[in-house]
Enzyme design. Structure first.
Site, PDB file in Angstrom:
ATOM      1  N   SER A 231       1.000  -1.157   0.310  1.00 31.08           N
ATOM      2  CA  SER A 231      -0.190  -0.087  -0.367  1.00 31.08           C
ATOM      3  C   SER A 231       0.855   0.930  -0.061  1.00 31.08           C
ATOM      4  O   SER A 231       1.854   1.188   0.296  1.00 31.08           O
ATOM      5  CB  SER A 231      -1.313   0.108   1.266  1.00 31.08           C
ATOM      6  OG  SER A 231      -0.366   0.228   2.542  1.00 31.08           O
ATOM      7  N   ASP A 232       0.489   2.844  -0.304  1.00 33.35           N
ATOM      8  CA  ASP A 232       0.462   4.049  -0.679  1.00 33.35           C
ATOM      9  C   ASP A 232       0.868   3.455   1.674  1.00 33.35           C
ATOM     10  O   ASP A 232       0.425   3.393   2.231  1.00 33.35           O
ATOM     11  CB  ASP A 232       0.049   5.187  -0.539  1.00 33.35           C
ATOM     12  CG  ASP A 232       1.272   6.241  -1.361  1.00 33.35           C
ATOM     13  OD1 ASP A 232       2.123   6.047  -0.985  1.00 33.35           O
ATOM     14  OD2 ASP A 232       0.761   6.647  -2.010  1.00 33.35           O
ATOM     15  N   TRP A 233       1.480   4.695   1.796  1.00 32.65           N
ATOM     16  CA  TRP A 233       1.654   4.826   2.831  1.00 32.65           C
ATOM     17  C   TRP A 233       0.531   5.053   3.693  1.00 32.65           C
ATOM     18  O   TRP A 233      -0.166   6.090   3.651  1.00 32.65           O
ATOM     19  CB  TRP A 233       2.550   5.826   3.521  1.00 32.65           C
ATOM     20  CG  TRP A 233       4.221   5.209   4.026  1.00 32.65           C
ATOM     21  CD1 TRP A 233       4.768   5.257   4.883  1.00 32.65           C
ATOM     22  CD2 TRP A 233       4.605   3.896   2.950  1.00 32.65           C
ATOM     23  NE1 TRP A 233       6.099   4.854   4.693  1.00 32.65           N
ATOM     24  CE2 TRP A 233       5.896   3.652   3.666  1.00 32.65           C
ATOM     25  CE3 TRP A 233       4.819   3.366   2.080  1.00 32.65           C
ATOM     26  CZ2 TRP A 233       6.702   3.054   3.140  1.00 32.65           C
ATOM     27  CZ3 TRP A 233       5.417   2.256   1.519  1.00 32.65           C
ATOM     28  CH2 TRP A 233       6.520   1.810   2.290  1.00 32.65           C
ATOM     29  N   ALA A 235      -2.803   3.784   3.094  1.00 33.98           N
ATOM     30  CA  ALA A 235      -3.463   3.805   2.254  1.00 33.98           C
ATOM     31  C   ALA A 235      -4.504   2.648   2.259  1.00 33.98           C
ATOM     32  O   ALA A 235      -5.536   2.277   1.558  1.00 33.98           O
ATOM     33  CB  ALA A 235      -3.142   4.137   0.756  1.00 33.98           C
TER      34      ALA A 235
END
Length: 793
Positions: A231-233, A235
């Site tokens: 995941s993006d941070w 997200a």
């Protein structure tokens, strides 16, 4: 050949290691141990895996100047070179930097597209074209992974704006999604086999990307992606839906929905343990590839490059990506004829070498335009005038000796460090062995001597509780609240500012102390700035001086561009105009001296309504730490600017796609028709455009599926031309050729099958012909169309 992607520890061995783990052990591996790493598991020979931001350099685990990094040109500049070999060599440099900093996974490259020029993270993406973006990203990835470091392609998919990126559903019709926005991801997965992909914050067509069926159905099943999806941070905002959607890693840690609830979701049957095993297996594949698993050996790292070699590559890259869009013959300058040169503009002295946000690195040095030209023109008088004030925020207090002290809950000092930069960011830990929870307060102190007499602005930038003192007197005592819906990146890197005015006389020395209560600021980490600005003259006075300086010089080098607050992650632009009164400065200076070279230092398109009065216009993007030296090379003719536009620059901000959602939804109403493919495209600078210091003629010798073009250098110096082929108005391929004066040569441009295909009714098919083939030097400078038939499949 794709970069080596098979682990030396085979699949059976990796499956056996997964089977040794308890369910709790397996789930623990799926969330970051901290902000920048995945946890170790000694029971199966797995060490900690370290990740780091890119793509203009490898920052490492600390966000400060104490661990400097090589600073590459921005991705827009890399794309402007249209050079896969150069991208590959830059990838090798990134791999060497990562191995030097004990980093296993590079969080780059970004292959989201320049859908709209308003995009705030435009500088971190390659291009508006999916083919150009995909090919250059694939080359860079092969370079990174050939050194045993994982590349992470991001942000899958549709993260083409920053506004409300964490809560917006982007609506993209299926044909546009496949032919445009998924296309660069497909290219890199099938041609470069990246070892990681990052799922974006946003949603697409009703599914948040960390829960999107595209992760399994397209990325893993259809394309055969064998790496991990992280995941993006922050997200990942669910447990079972994201775990079932083929997301493998939730970052960062240790706080995440998965750490809190995934074990219970498996035990209750909401998520199968088989799904968990598959995620852990992919993590072990990654670990084997980067050498983080016992018994697995990664590819040999690149040979460590010396400082001179690194500087040479970065200088070459900055030249290769700079685009000369206008030249009436003034360039290149003859240094033997120059007696006085004026360097004017708010970006003339230092310039911007990189954009803001998670792409930030801290170079060991940076060569600004003024220093670069002074070194190259030792016998020439160079006069500098800033012209106008472009920035709106008070700058950080950089270049001062700063003492930072950390205090625990009992008020005792638990650590300290000496710093020289006024920007502070700590994520997960404050220093080696000093974890976030151990620090309750941070104090920054310095002594500073005023260089001029007048009102000085001193303050801070940050969220939470602060006290600012000068010589023991409290100037500011404030708790700054976070505005509603502020993007986390903005909260950390572009928070509100508070300042006070302090009258000082030249030579007066003062003591400055800034105190901050930890835990009262952004939702993650600790981030703030100590800010300081000496007295500034009015724009009217500075413009008048700039005009005077311009009139007295033989040649003017005028530097304009964007500011840290106008191009930064987390915020889209609301205007494409140059910040402040830079347009007025261009008009006044070029009127005073028409022999003006306009140097545009911006990572994204800006409006240039007065640029036509300049004798030459050179776009340098964010060119990295060798900026000033590369600029001198180009202006003085040591090297020719090699770049071609990777994206269209509009004449106005009208009639371009919006970056701003409505009611939580952003409709991609323009479909495939944006940038150079828009029906009403009338750009100021066209996609693919760019001049060299020579002139050229092109002749289409043979059409067909591999067109052959005869190229002649009709100018007076050896130079390079980039020949482009378009099918039905869409870029289908390109080739570079370097020729001596008067020489001719031929290039062939193989047209890929995908250039003839379209996505219809759930699949790819060759479109009905005939196709219109045109070749030339930009999307706006093409030869007569020639009809060709599609290939038989």
């Amino acid at each position: 050949m794709a970069a080596m992607s098979r682990p030396t520890a085979g699949p059976e061995d990796l499956r056996a290691r997964v089977a040794k783990l308890s369910l709790a052990q397996k789930i623990r591996l799926l969330t970051g141990e901290d902000f920048w790493s995945l946890p170790a598991e000694p029971d199966i020979g797995l060490r900690r895996i370290v990740v780091s931001d890119g793509p203009v350099g490898v920052r490492g685990e600390m966000w400060d100047e104490t661990d400097p990094s090589a600073c590459l040109p921005s991705p827009t500049a890399v794309a402007a070179a249209w050079d896969e070999d150069l991208a590959h060599r830059l990838g090798r440099l990134l791999a060497a930097e990562a191995r030097r900093k004990s980093v296993d996974v590079l969080l780059a490259p970004v292959v989201n597209l320049h859908r709209t020029p308003y995009g705030g993270r435009h500088f971190e993406c390659f291009s508006e074209d999916p083919l150009l973006s995909g090919k250059l990203a694939a080359a860079l990835i092969r370079g990174v992974q050939s050194g045993g470091v994982a590349a992470t392609v991001k942000h899958f998919v549709g993260n083409d704006q920053e506004t409300d990126r964490d809560r917006t559903d982007n609506r993209i019709d299926e044909q546009t999604l496949r032919e445009v926005y998924l296309a660069p991801f497909e290219t890199v997965v099938t041609e470069a086999e990246p070892w990681a992909v990052m799922a974006a914050y946003n949603g697409v067509n009703g599914h948040t990307m960390t829960e999107s069926p595209l992760l399994k159905e397209v990325l893993k099943d259809e394309w055969g992606f064998s790496g991990v999806v992280m995941s993006d941070w922050m997200a990942c905002r669910s447990v079972a839906p994201s775990a079932r959607a083929a997301l493998d890693i939730s970052m960062p840690g240790p706080k995440s929905p998965w750490n809190a609830g995934l074990l219970a979701a498996v035990e209750s049957g909401e998520v199968s343990e088989q799904d968990i095993d598959e995620k852990v297996y992919r993590i072990l594949v990654l670990a084997a590839r980067v050498g983080a698993l016992d018994g697995a050996t990664p590819p040999a790292p690149p040979e460590p490059a010396g400082a001179e070699a690194v500087a040479g590559l970065l200088r070459e890259a900055a030249v290769a990506g700079s685009v000369l869009t206008r030249n009436n013959g003034l360039l290149p300058l003859d240094p033997s004829r120059l007696r006085k040169v004026a360097m004017i503009g708010p970006l003339a002295e230092h310039g911007r070498v990189l954009g803001g946000g998670s792409a930030t690195v801290f170079p060991r040095y940076r060569v600004g335009p003024l220093d670069g030209l002074r070194a190259a023109l030792e016998g020439t008088e160079i006069v500098h005038a800033p012209g106008v004030r472009a920035h709106t925020r008070v700058p950080a207090a950089d270049g001062l000796p700063l003492l930072v002290r950390f205090f625990g809950a009992d008020g005792a000092e638990v650590g300290r460090e000496e710093r020289t930069g006024g920007r502070f960011m700590w994520l997960g830990r404050f220093a080696e062995g000093l974890l976030e929870d151990a620090v309750n307060e941070v104090e920054v102190t310095t002594r500073w001597r005023a260089g001029t007499t007048g009102d000085h602005t001193i303050g801070f930038s940050g969220l939470g509780r602060y006290v600012l003192e000068v010589d023991g007197r409290v100037l500011l005592d404030d708790h700054v609240e976070e505005p509603p819906h502020m993007d986390p990146a903005v909260a950390a890197m572009l928070p509100p500012q508070r300042s006070a005015t302090v009258p000082l006389t030249a030579g007066q020395e003062i003591g400055i102390r800034l105190w901050h209560k930890v835990g009262t600021g952004p939702t993650f980490g600790t981030a703030f700035e100590l800010t300081l600005e000496p007295p500034v003259r009015s724009d009217d006075a500075e413009i008048a001086r700039a005009v005077e300086v311009a009139r007295s010089a033989e040649v003017v080098l005028l530097f304009v561009g964007t500011t840290p607050e106008s191009e930064v992650e987390g915020v889209d632009r609301t205007s494409l105009a140059l910040p402040g009164r830079q347009d007025e400065l261009i008009a006044r200076v070029t009127e005073a001296n028409p022999d003006t070279v306009l140097v545009v230092n911006a990572g994204a398109p800006v409006l240039l309504p007065t640029a036509s009065a300049a004798a030459a216009v050179l776009i340098v993007w964010f060119p990295g730490q060798e900026y000033g030296n590369a600029l001198a090379d180009m202006l003085l003719g040591v090297r020719s600017p090699g770049g071609r536009m990777p994206t269209s620059w509009p004449r106005s901000g009208d009639h371009v796609p919006s970056a701003h959602p409505t009611g939580g939804v952003l409709e991609y109403r323009e479909g495939r028709s944006f940038g150079y493919r828009a029906a009403d495209a009338d750009p100021l600078f066209a996609f693919g455009a760019g001049l060299s210091y020579s002139t050229w003629s092109l002749e289409l010798v043979r059409a067909g599926h591999t067109p052959q073009i005869r190229v002649t250098n009709t100018g007076a110096r050896r130079d390079q031309q980039i020949v482009q082929a378009y099918l039905n108005g869409r870029l289908a391929g390109w080739a570079a050729v370097t020729l001596d004066p008067g020489a001719s040569g031929s290039v062939e441009i193989p047209l890929p099958l995908r250039a003839f295909q379209e996505w219809v009714d759930g699949g790819w098919r060759v479109a009905a012909g005939p196709f219109s083939l045109r070749v030339g030097t930009s999307s706006a400078d093409l030869g007569e169309p020639v009809e060709i038939t599609p290939p038989s499949v």
